[in-house]
Scaffold this motif. Sequence first.
Motif, PDB file in Angstrom:
ATOM      1  N   LYS A 195       0.841  -1.206   0.000  1.00 18.33           N
ATOM      2  CA  LYS A 195       0.000   0.000   0.000  1.00 18.33           C
ATOM      3  C   LYS A 195       0.872   1.250   0.000  1.00 18.33           C
ATOM      4  CE  LYS A 195      -4.228  -1.833   2.097  1.00 18.33           C
ATOM      5  NZ  LYS A 195      -3.859  -3.252   1.998  1.00 18.33           N
ATOM      6  N   ARG A 196       1.949   1.226   0.757  1.00 20.66           N
ATOM      7  CA  ARG A 196       2.859   2.389   0.759  1.00 20.66           C
ATOM      8  C   ARG A 196       3.511   2.545  -0.617  1.00 20.66           C
ATOM      9  NH1 ARG A 196       4.056   0.324   5.954  1.00 20.66           N
ATOM     10  NH2 ARG A 196       6.015  -0.613   5.250  1.00 20.66           N
ATOM     11  N   PHE A 197       3.804   1.423  -1.264  1.00 21.49           N
ATOM     12  CA  PHE A 197       4.363   1.452  -2.619  1.00 21.49           C
ATOM     13  C   PHE A 197       3.375   2.113  -3.579  1.00 21.49           C
ATOM     14  CE2 PHE A 197       4.993  -1.329  -6.575  1.00 21.49           C
ATOM     15  CZ  PHE A 197       5.923  -0.466  -7.130  1.00 21.49           C
ATOM     16  N   ALA A 198       2.099   1.736  -3.494  1.00 24.23           N
ATOM     17  CA  ALA A 198       1.074   2.343  -4.351  1.00 24.23           C
ATOM     18  C   ALA A 198       0.977   3.843  -4.106  1.00 24.23           C
ATOM     19  CB  ALA A 198      -0.272   1.667  -4.113  1.00 24.23           C
ATOM     20  N   ASP A 199       1.122   4.262  -2.844  1.00 24.14           N
ATOM     21  CA  ASP A 199       1.087   5.690  -2.523  1.00 24.14           C
ATOM     22  C   ASP A 199       2.275   6.421  -3.145  1.00 24.14           C
ATOM     23  OD1 ASP A 199      -1.259   5.596  -1.121  1.00 24.14           O
ATOM     24  OD2 ASP A 199      -0.329   5.410   0.843  1.00 24.14           O
ATOM     25  N   LEU A 209     -12.189  -8.507  -3.619  1.00 21.45           N
ATOM     26  CA  LEU A 209     -11.403  -8.190  -4.807  1.00 21.45           C
ATOM     27  C   LEU A 209     -11.250  -6.681  -4.951  1.00 21.45           C
ATOM     28  CD1 LEU A 209     -12.505 -10.616  -7.666  1.00 21.45           C
ATOM     29  CD2 LEU A 209     -10.439 -10.691  -6.273  1.00 21.45           C
ATOM     30  N   ARG A 210     -10.020  -6.239  -5.108  1.00 17.94           N
ATOM     31  CA  ARG A 210      -9.740  -4.812  -5.279  1.00 17.94           C
ATOM     32  C   ARG A 210      -8.591  -4.652  -6.270  1.00 17.94           C
ATOM     33  NH1 ARG A 210     -11.795  -1.499  -1.113  1.00 17.94           N
ATOM     34  NH2 ARG A 210     -12.798  -2.691   0.552  1.00 17.94           N
ATOM     35  N   MET A 211      -8.776  -3.778  -7.246  1.00 13.89           N
ATOM     36  CA  MET A 211      -7.678  -3.426  -8.140  1.00 13.89           C
ATOM     37  C   MET A 211      -6.857  -2.335  -7.460  1.00 13.89           C
ATOM     38  SD  MET A 211      -9.277  -3.455 -11.944  1.00 13.89           S
ATOM     39  CE  MET A 211     -10.615  -4.550 -12.416  1.00 13.89           C
ATOM     40  N   ASP A 212      -5.550  -2.543  -7.394  1.00 14.39           N
ATOM     41  CA  ASP A 212      -4.714  -1.657  -6.583  1.00 14.39           C
ATOM     42  C   ASP A 212      -4.667  -0.220  -7.095  1.00 14.39           C
ATOM     43  OD1 ASP A 212      -4.022  -3.560  -4.683  1.00 14.39           O
ATOM     44  OD2 ASP A 212      -2.357  -4.310  -5.880  1.00 14.39           O
ATOM     45  N   ILE A 213      -4.540  -0.040  -8.390  1.00 14.88           N
ATOM     46  CA  ILE A 213      -4.358   1.306  -8.945  1.00 14.88           C
ATOM     47  C   ILE A 213      -5.196   1.469 -10.208  1.00 14.88           C
ATOM     48  CG2 ILE A 213      -2.705   2.883 -10.054  1.00 14.88           C
ATOM     49  CD1 ILE A 213      -0.527   1.655  -8.283  1.00 14.88           C
ATOM     50  N   VAL A 214      -5.878   2.607 -10.306  1.00 15.89           N
ATOM     51  CA  VAL A 214      -6.604   2.978 -11.517  1.00 15.89           C
ATOM     52  C   VAL A 214      -5.987   4.280 -12.023  1.00 15.89           C
ATOM     53  CG1 VAL A 214      -8.830   3.517 -12.553  1.00 15.89           C
ATOM     54  CG2 VAL A 214      -8.716   1.948 -10.588  1.00 15.89           C
ATOM     55  N   ALA A 215      -5.650   4.314 -13.295  1.00 17.85           N
ATOM     56  CA  ALA A 215      -4.998   5.505 -13.853  1.00 17.85           C
ATOM     57  C   ALA A 215      -5.572   5.832 -15.223  1.00 17.85           C
ATOM     58  CB  ALA A 215      -3.489   5.288 -13.949  1.00 17.85           C
ATOM     59  N   ILE A 224      -7.021   4.305  -5.848  1.00 15.68           N
ATOM     60  CA  ILE A 224      -6.304   3.155  -5.335  1.00 15.68           C
ATOM     61  C   ILE A 224      -7.307   2.242  -4.637  1.00 15.68           C
ATOM     62  CG2 ILE A 224      -4.045   4.253  -5.112  1.00 15.68           C
ATOM     63  CD1 ILE A 224      -4.601   4.748  -2.188  1.00 15.68           C
ATOM     64  N   GLU A 225      -7.060   0.953  -4.748  1.00 11.58           N
ATOM     65  CA  GLU A 225      -7.927  -0.077  -4.172  1.00 11.58           C
ATOM     66  C   GLU A 225      -9.384   0.069  -4.636  1.00 11.58           C
ATOM     67  OE1 GLU A 225      -7.578  -1.161  -0.140  1.00 11.58           O
ATOM     68  OE2 GLU A 225      -5.450  -1.586  -0.319  1.00 11.58           O
ATOM     69  N   VAL A 254       3.816   5.601  -5.888  1.00 11.42           N
ATOM     70  CA  VAL A 254       3.521   5.701  -7.319  1.00 11.42           C
ATOM     71  C   VAL A 254       2.533   6.835  -7.576  1.00 11.42           C
ATOM     72  CG1 VAL A 254       2.493   4.509  -9.293  1.00 11.42           C
ATOM     73  CG2 VAL A 254       4.050   3.290  -7.759  1.00 11.42           C
ATOM     74  N   LEU A 255       1.534   6.956  -6.705  1.00  6.64           N
ATOM     75  CA  LEU A 255       0.545   8.022  -6.829  1.00  6.64           C
ATOM     76  C   LEU A 255       1.211   9.396  -6.863  1.00  6.64           C
ATOM     77  CD1 LEU A 255      -2.363   9.139  -6.743  1.00  6.64           C
ATOM     78  CD2 LEU A 255      -2.293   8.913  -4.264  1.00  6.64           C
ATOM     79  N   SER A 256       2.212   9.590  -6.018  1.00  2.00           N
ATOM     80  CA  SER A 256       2.863  10.902  -5.947  1.00  2.00           C
ATOM     81  C   SER A 256       3.713  11.202  -7.183  1.00  2.00           C
ATOM     82  CB  SER A 256       3.744  10.985  -4.688  1.00  2.00           C
ATOM     83  OG  SER A 256       4.860  10.116  -4.783  1.00  2.00           O
TER      84      SER A 256
END
Length: 213
Positions: free
Chosen positions: A44-48, A70-76, A60-61, A50-52
Amino acid sequence: MVHEKHLDSTATGDRYLQPGPDPAAAADPDLWIKNAIPYCGAEKRFADEVLSHSPGEIDIEMALPGRTALRMDIVALERAATGWRLVFWEAKLATNLEARSTEAPRVLTQRQNYLDWLGVPGQKESVVEAYRQTCALLVRLQKAAGAAPLGEGIQAVADGADLAVDHQIRLLADARRDTRKFVENGHLKKLQDAGLHVHMVSAPGHLALRAPE
């Protein structure tokens, strides 16, 4: 809404409180972050992170209604031939056994579960409409707060640009502590041979999301 354990590290309940008018939620956001850290795993910290570094990231999630847990980690958002497209990423540490295996890594099953969900008739249209509304809301919040400009795609979609859903799920792998083994032991190749687009982060400069070449 903010979980009460993020507002008060001694809380034992499971309520969500509304910041602002609710006195119980009148806390310093920096304190919310501090209290949330124990509940935030490395991925989760890794996804954060990437967000920055990725102005096109909008969620996210992403929870998948009807598919428990079921959750997709990142939507862009990513540029498409006409307009923009939604792309979905699963984030894993390179040391996570779900991304490395002597047989078929579990992340491939996760990918198929996500694709099956997106393949339900009408699902992609619902996702497009939901994220169009998300972009419009982000623009309103940005203007109300006087915050820094949003990513180009967010503004464009909020203004009515074409929006589609990408046909694949992608993998974002944090290999900053395990680059050599992830590659030399064949884990990266196995995922790529299965048709998975893998964006491997092996240095801080690789954190921004990239489209397949």
